[in-house]
Design a protein around this motif. Structure first.
Motif, PDB file in Angstrom:
ATOM      1  N   GLY A  91      41.523  54.784  44.288  1.00  0.00           N
ATOM      2  CA  GLY A  91      40.702  55.030  45.465  1.00  0.00           C
ATOM      3  C   GLY A  91      39.793  53.850  45.731  1.00  0.00           C
ATOM      4  O   GLY A  91      39.500  53.061  44.825  1.00  0.00           O
ATOM      5  N   ALA A  92      39.376  53.727  46.974  1.00  0.00           N
ATOM      6  CA  ALA A  92      38.602  52.559  47.395  1.00  0.00           C
ATOM      7  C   ALA A  92      37.206  52.542  46.781  1.00  0.00           C
ATOM      8  O   ALA A  92      36.538  51.514  46.802  1.00  0.00           O
ATOM      9  CB  ALA A  92      38.502  52.528  48.919  1.00  0.00           C
TER      10      ALA A  92
ATOM     11  N   SER B 264      50.462  44.241  39.898  1.00  0.00           N
ATOM     12  CA  SER B 264      49.012  44.109  40.104  1.00  0.00           C
ATOM     13  C   SER B 264      48.668  43.951  41.584  1.00  0.00           C
ATOM     14  O   SER B 264      47.596  44.372  42.018  1.00  0.00           O
ATOM     15  CB  SER B 264      48.445  42.952  39.294  1.00  0.00           C
ATOM     16  OG  SER B 264      49.101  41.756  39.614  1.00  0.00           O
ATOM     17  N   LYS B 265      49.595  43.392  42.380  1.00  0.00           N
ATOM     18  CA  LYS B 265      49.332  43.287  43.827  1.00  0.00           C
ATOM     19  C   LYS B 265      49.337  44.674  44.466  1.00  0.00           C
ATOM     20  O   LYS B 265      48.502  44.994  45.317  1.00  0.00           O
ATOM     21  CB  LYS B 265      50.372  42.400  44.497  1.00  0.00           C
ATOM     22  CG  LYS B 265      50.228  40.937  44.144  1.00  0.00           C
ATOM     23  CD  LYS B 265      51.072  40.103  45.084  1.00  0.00           C
ATOM     24  CE  LYS B 265      51.603  38.873  44.532  1.00  0.00           C
ATOM     25  NZ  LYS B 265      51.138  37.881  43.830  1.00  0.00           N
TER      26      LYS B 265
ATOM     27  N   HIS C 267      48.794  47.523  42.887  1.00  0.00           N
ATOM     28  CA  HIS C 267      47.603  48.215  42.389  1.00  0.00           C
ATOM     29  C   HIS C 267      46.365  47.768  43.155  1.00  0.00           C
ATOM     30  O   HIS C 267      45.541  48.592  43.555  1.00  0.00           O
ATOM     31  CB  HIS C 267      47.426  47.940  40.900  1.00  0.00           C
ATOM     32  CG  HIS C 267      48.293  48.798  40.030  1.00  0.00           C
ATOM     33  ND1 HIS C 267      48.438  48.596  38.686  1.00  0.00           N
ATOM     34  CD2 HIS C 267      49.070  49.868  40.320  1.00  0.00           C
ATOM     35  CE1 HIS C 267      49.254  49.503  38.179  1.00  0.00           C
ATOM     36  NE2 HIS C 267      49.668  50.283  39.164  1.00  0.00           N
ATOM     37  N   ALA C 268      46.243  46.450  43.335  1.00  0.00           N
ATOM     38  CA  ALA C 268      45.077  45.931  44.059  1.00  0.00           C
ATOM     39  C   ALA C 268      45.000  46.557  45.445  1.00  0.00           C
ATOM     40  O   ALA C 268      43.937  46.991  45.888  1.00  0.00           O
ATOM     41  CB  ALA C 268      45.150  44.416  44.154  1.00  0.00           C
ATOM     42  N   ALA C 269      46.144  46.634  46.122  1.00  0.00           N
ATOM     43  CA  ALA C 269      46.150  47.178  47.484  1.00  0.00           C
ATOM     44  C   ALA C 269      45.743  48.650  47.489  1.00  0.00           C
ATOM     45  O   ALA C 269      44.968  49.084  48.344  1.00  0.00           O
ATOM     46  CB  ALA C 269      47.527  47.000  48.111  1.00  0.00           C
ATOM     47  N   TYR C 270      46.254  49.410  46.531  1.00  0.00           N
ATOM     48  CA  TYR C 270      45.842  50.820  46.457  1.00  0.00           C
ATOM     49  C   TYR C 270      44.338  50.929  46.239  1.00  0.00           C
ATOM     50  O   TYR C 270      43.660  51.743  46.859  1.00  0.00           O
ATOM     51  CB  TYR C 270      46.578  51.542  45.321  1.00  0.00           C
ATOM     52  CG  TYR C 270      47.918  52.127  45.720  1.00  0.00           C
ATOM     53  CD1 TYR C 270      47.994  53.182  46.636  1.00  0.00           C
ATOM     54  CD2 TYR C 270      49.104  51.642  45.180  1.00  0.00           C
ATOM     55  CE1 TYR C 270      49.216  53.722  46.993  1.00  0.00           C
ATOM     56  CE2 TYR C 270      50.330  52.171  45.532  1.00  0.00           C
ATOM     57  CZ  TYR C 270      50.385  53.215  46.441  1.00  0.00           C
ATOM     58  OH  TYR C 270      51.592  53.740  46.804  1.00  0.00           O
ATOM     59  N   SER C 271      43.815  50.084  45.340  1.00  0.00           N
ATOM     60  CA  SER C 271      42.382  50.136  45.052  1.00  0.00           C
ATOM     61  C   SER C 271      41.548  49.667  46.236  1.00  0.00           C
ATOM     62  O   SER C 271      40.359  49.936  46.294  1.00  0.00           O
ATOM     63  CB  SER C 271      42.046  49.268  43.838  1.00  0.00           C
ATOM     64  OG  SER C 271      42.513  49.892  42.677  1.00  0.00           O
ATOM     65  N   LEU C 272      42.186  48.947  47.157  1.00  0.00           N
ATOM     66  CA  LEU C 272      41.466  48.530  48.365  1.00  0.00           C
ATOM     67  C   LEU C 272      41.608  49.585  49.458  1.00  0.00           C
ATOM     68  O   LEU C 272      41.208  49.376  50.592  1.00  0.00           O
ATOM     69  CB  LEU C 272      41.987  47.176  48.850  1.00  0.00           C
ATOM     70  CG  LEU C 272      41.603  45.991  47.952  1.00  0.00           C
ATOM     71  CD1 LEU C 272      42.406  44.752  48.299  1.00  0.00           C
ATOM     72  CD2 LEU C 272      40.112  45.712  48.039  1.00  0.00           C
ATOM     73  N   GLY C 273      42.233  50.694  49.116  1.00  0.00           N
ATOM     74  CA  GLY C 273      42.275  51.822  50.039  1.00  0.00           C
ATOM     75  C   GLY C 273      43.496  51.867  50.934  1.00  0.00           C
ATOM     76  O   GLY C 273      43.533  52.638  51.896  1.00  0.00           O
ATOM     77  N   ALA C 274      44.514  51.051  50.653  1.00  0.00           N
ATOM     78  CA  ALA C 274      45.691  51.038  51.517  1.00  0.00           C
ATOM     79  C   ALA C 274      46.533  52.295  51.304  1.00  0.00           C
ATOM     80  O   ALA C 274      46.606  52.830  50.198  1.00  0.00           O
ATOM     81  CB  ALA C 274      46.534  49.798  51.237  1.00  0.00           C
TER      82      ALA C 274
ATOM     83  N   PHE D 281      41.605  41.767  38.920  1.00  0.00           N
ATOM     84  CA  PHE D 281      42.587  41.507  37.864  1.00  0.00           C
ATOM     85  C   PHE D 281      42.445  40.098  37.326  1.00  0.00           C
ATOM     86  O   PHE D 281      41.758  39.260  37.913  1.00  0.00           O
ATOM     87  CB  PHE D 281      44.006  41.692  38.413  1.00  0.00           C
ATOM     88  CG  PHE D 281      44.311  43.094  38.838  1.00  0.00           C
ATOM     89  CD1 PHE D 281      44.906  43.990  37.963  1.00  0.00           C
ATOM     90  CD2 PHE D 281      44.004  43.533  40.123  1.00  0.00           C
ATOM     91  CE1 PHE D 281      45.193  45.285  38.363  1.00  0.00           C
ATOM     92  CE2 PHE D 281      44.293  44.831  40.521  1.00  0.00           C
ATOM     93  CZ  PHE D 281      44.892  45.707  39.634  1.00  0.00           C
TER      94      PHE D 281
ATOM     95  N   PHE E 192      45.609  54.566  38.030  1.00  0.00           N
ATOM     96  CA  PHE E 192      47.022  54.158  38.066  1.00  0.00           C
ATOM     97  C   PHE E 192      47.843  54.919  37.037  1.00  0.00           C
ATOM     98  O   PHE E 192      49.066  54.983  37.125  1.00  0.00           O
ATOM     99  CB  PHE E 192      47.164  52.655  37.784  1.00  0.00           C
ATOM    100  CG  PHE E 192      46.365  51.786  38.708  1.00  0.00           C
ATOM    101  CD1 PHE E 192      46.285  52.085  40.066  1.00  0.00           C
ATOM    102  CD2 PHE E 192      45.696  50.671  38.239  1.00  0.00           C
ATOM    103  CE1 PHE E 192      45.547  51.282  40.920  1.00  0.00           C
ATOM    104  CE2 PHE E 192      44.964  49.874  39.083  1.00  0.00           C
ATOM    105  CZ  PHE E 192      44.882  50.176  40.425  1.00  0.00           C
TER     106      PHE E 192
ATOM    107  N   ASN F  36      35.047  45.838  50.233  1.00  0.00           N
ATOM    108  CA  ASN F  36      35.327  47.260  50.394  1.00  0.00           C
ATOM    109  C   ASN F  36      34.137  48.120  49.989  1.00  0.00           C
ATOM    110  O   ASN F  36      34.199  49.334  50.102  1.00  0.00           O
ATOM    111  CB  ASN F  36      36.534  47.626  49.522  1.00  0.00           C
ATOM    112  CG  ASN F  36      37.661  48.168  50.334  1.00  0.00           C
ATOM    113  OD1 ASN F  36      37.705  47.953  51.537  1.00  0.00           O
ATOM    114  ND2 ASN F  36      38.549  48.877  49.696  1.00  0.00           N
TER     115      ASN F  36
END
Ligand SMILES: Nc1ncnc2c1ncn2[C@@H]1O[C@H](COP(=O)(O)OP(=O)(O)O)[C@@H](O)[C@H]1O
Ligand SMILES: [Mg+2]
Lengths: 288, 269
Positions: free
Chosen positions: B76-77, A185-186, A188-195, B83, B57, B152
């Motif tokens: 994507g951002a 989940s960490k 995933h979170a980072a990807y969703s934050l655009g990393a 979570f 995902f 973001n």
């Protein structure tokens, strides 16, 4: 709580009395946190060893060939601390051993961490290195000494290479474990934050792996300290291991004992320093 | 900004042993821009799977997710995630967690700092910026997660049982916060929950899913989030409409659970 029954701070420090909280527990046996430092008994144990040594020295109970007298050992320590042992200062013997360990661990970390990351992050990396790492893992570094001597002789490089090998596989396995322990989940979170992938490596996977890497460092230090002494016993003209080996050849039991005590103390100090560093550098350990 | 079109999603997991799990079967939902939609269903009905597909995902066995006409192919951002727990970066302070997205995007430090301050105030954590996240309570940590997501400025916020690990009181407070953020930011929000009350309170639309295979059982249009903008939350939740709908949905979920139990027994026998 009745004030009269409150034990003194000193007796709590010595572990002769429980602290306020533990005293209020009715169940103590089986509760690991209810076991106090028992400092008094530590002091007692050390004092008993010293007392036995003193008694044995005063009454000359043991042949100095087997175990030296305490005053003789002290005189010897003062002598080699001042004049050195066989033309090498005591500090040089200590320093060179520590230097070898630090170098070995440094290079082991430098190569092992990227290797562990490759194994944790890519199928190719895992496939390539897994057989080698799993094969090398159970081999005690001491078993490599003959081969290392055959390859590189007995100069400085040979010793550092041996210690490098000793720490390499520990660090590789630690880094791999650190990478595998990242909670998805960490990531995933980072990807969703655009990393990006590189940013995730640098800002998520690396910091997440640091606690395990540090545990690897601690283990490495311990293993390398043991290995360096053994390697110096076999082939070296400087270092604590060589000091006690040469002393043995001259039947100087007191110098041998001094060497052993110093080796033990330094191993202990290294462990204490590493624990301190860990608490200071990685305060988040175990808090994810 | 855009809504999301979830179009004919099916998901089949292939198990290592060779078996298959039909986690989702032909699920379609159209979420309008600025809508708050809650998804409810017994555990194992594919809610997390659905959200992971929307987040990018997982790629579905059939169907597609579109945002503003473009097909979702990966994370994507523009789709932020919150979570349940354990997704904060414990090696960073509260402020650094919130600033993570902007930092990754390379935005200037001063700009990010200003934004972080504003967001921490929004979620009620002013003054906590320098604390390590692990020193915060569960509720506060979820506030950080919300702020991090908002930093973001995503078009859509996806939440997978974000309040599931919190105690009842904290949970109510957090529901109000989510509602307030929805009102203030106008974000599209998709929220999974296993609390019926929460689903009613935080759903202009409530989608009830059924298991085996995961599918949409029923959809409700609900007035409660709108009501809660002008009325105290407790009053909304105590209103006769709310109570009646809650009972209806509850009995629906109960029936599903009984069915699952019955099936499980039949499977064993
Ligand atoms: N990676 C996976 N591999 C195999 N089966 C999975 C996997 N993830 C989820 N499932 C199965 O898919 C179904 C739906 O799971 P999930 O989406 O987590 O449901 P929910 O979030 O509603 O509880 C469950 O039966 C679950 O066991
Ligand atoms: Mg789930």
């Amino acid at each position: 709580m009745d004030d009269k029954t409150k034990p003194s701070d000193l007796s709590v420090w010595l572990g002769l009395a429980d602290n306020t909280f533990t005293r209020q527990k009715t169940v103590k046996f089986g509760d690991a946190t209810a076991v106090n430092s028992g400092r008094f008994y530590s002091i007692l144990a050390v004092a008993a060893c010293l007392a036995a040594w003193i008694v044995a020295s005063v009454f000359e109970l043991v042949e100095p060939f087997y175990w030296p007298s305490i005053d003789g050992t002290w005189d010897r320590l003062v002598k080699i601390a001042g004049e050195g042992f066989r033309n090498v200062a005591l500090w040089d013997h200590i320093g060179i051993s520590v230097y070898r360990v630090l170098s070995g661990v440094f290079y082991g970390t430098l190569v092992g961490v990227p290797l562990g990351f490759a194994m944790g992050l890519s199928s190719t990396g895992r496939g390539l290195f897994d057989p080698i790492v799993e094969f090398m893992r159970p081999i005690p570094p001491l078993a490599l000494i003959p081969l290392v001597i055959l390859w590189f002789g007995i100069d400085e490089f040979a010793k550092i290479f041996l210690l490098f090998l000793a720490s390499l596989f520990i660090m590789t396995i630690a880094a791999r474990a650190g990478v595998s322990s990242v909670r998805i989940s960490k990531v995933h979170a980072a990807y969703s934050l655009g990393a990006s992938k590189l940013q995730i490596l640098r800002h998520v996977i690396l910091p997440n792996a640091l606690p395990e890497i540090f545990t690897g460092l601690r283990t490495s230090m311990g293993v390398c300290w043991g290995t360096v002494v053994a390697a110096e016993l076999v082939a070296a003209d400087r270092g604590l291991g060589s000091m006690i080996m040469i002393a043995k050849n001259f039947l100087q039991t007191d110098t041998v004992v001094i060497g052993i005590i110093i080796i033990g103390l330094i191993g202990y100090i290294i462990e204490l320093i590493m624990r301190r560093l860990e608490r200071w550098l990685i305060p988040w350990k175990g808090k994810g | 900004m855009a809504g999301i079109a979830i179009d004919g999603i099916s998901m089949v997991y292939t198990l290592p042993g060779g078996g298959e799990v039909h986690a989702l079967n032909d699920v379609s939902i159209d979420v309008d821009q600025g809508e708050i939609v809650s998804i409810l269903g017994p555990s194992g009905c594919g809610k997390t799977t659905l959200l992971n597909i929307i987040a990018g995902f997982l790629s579905p066995t059939a169907g597609e997710v579109r945002m503003g006409g473009t097909r979702v192919e990966g994370p994507g951002a523009e789709r932020g995630m919150v979570f349940q727990q354990g997704a904060l970066f414990e090696w960073l302070t509260v402020a650094r967690n919130v600033a993570f997205g902007p930092r990754m995007a390379g935005s200037p430090v001063a700009e990010a700092t200003e934004k972080v301050e504003r967001l921490l105030t929004t979620v009620g954590l002013q003054g906590f910026g320098d604390k390590p996240v692990y020193q915060l309570s569960g509720g506060m940590q979820q506030r950080v997660a919300l702020a991090r997501c908002l930093a973001n400025d995503p078009d859509v916020i996806l939440m997978d049982e974000p309040l599931g690990a919190l105690d009842a009181l904290t949970r109510e407070k957090m529901q109000n916060l989510v509602l307030k953020l929805w009102k203030d930011t106008g974000k599209t929000i998709l929220l999974i929950t296993h609390s019926v009350e929460e689903a009613l309170f935080l759903g202009e639309r409530l989608i009830v899913m059924a298991p085996r295979p995961g599918r949409i059982e029923r959809e409700f249009r609900l007035p409660f989030p709108e009501q809660a903008l002008s009325q105290p939350a407790r009053e909304v939740k105590a209103g006769p409409d709310f109570v009646a709908t809650r009972e209806e949905v509850l009995s629906m979920i109960w029936n599903m659970e009984e069915e699952i139990m019955g099936q499980a027994e039949a499977d064993q026998g």
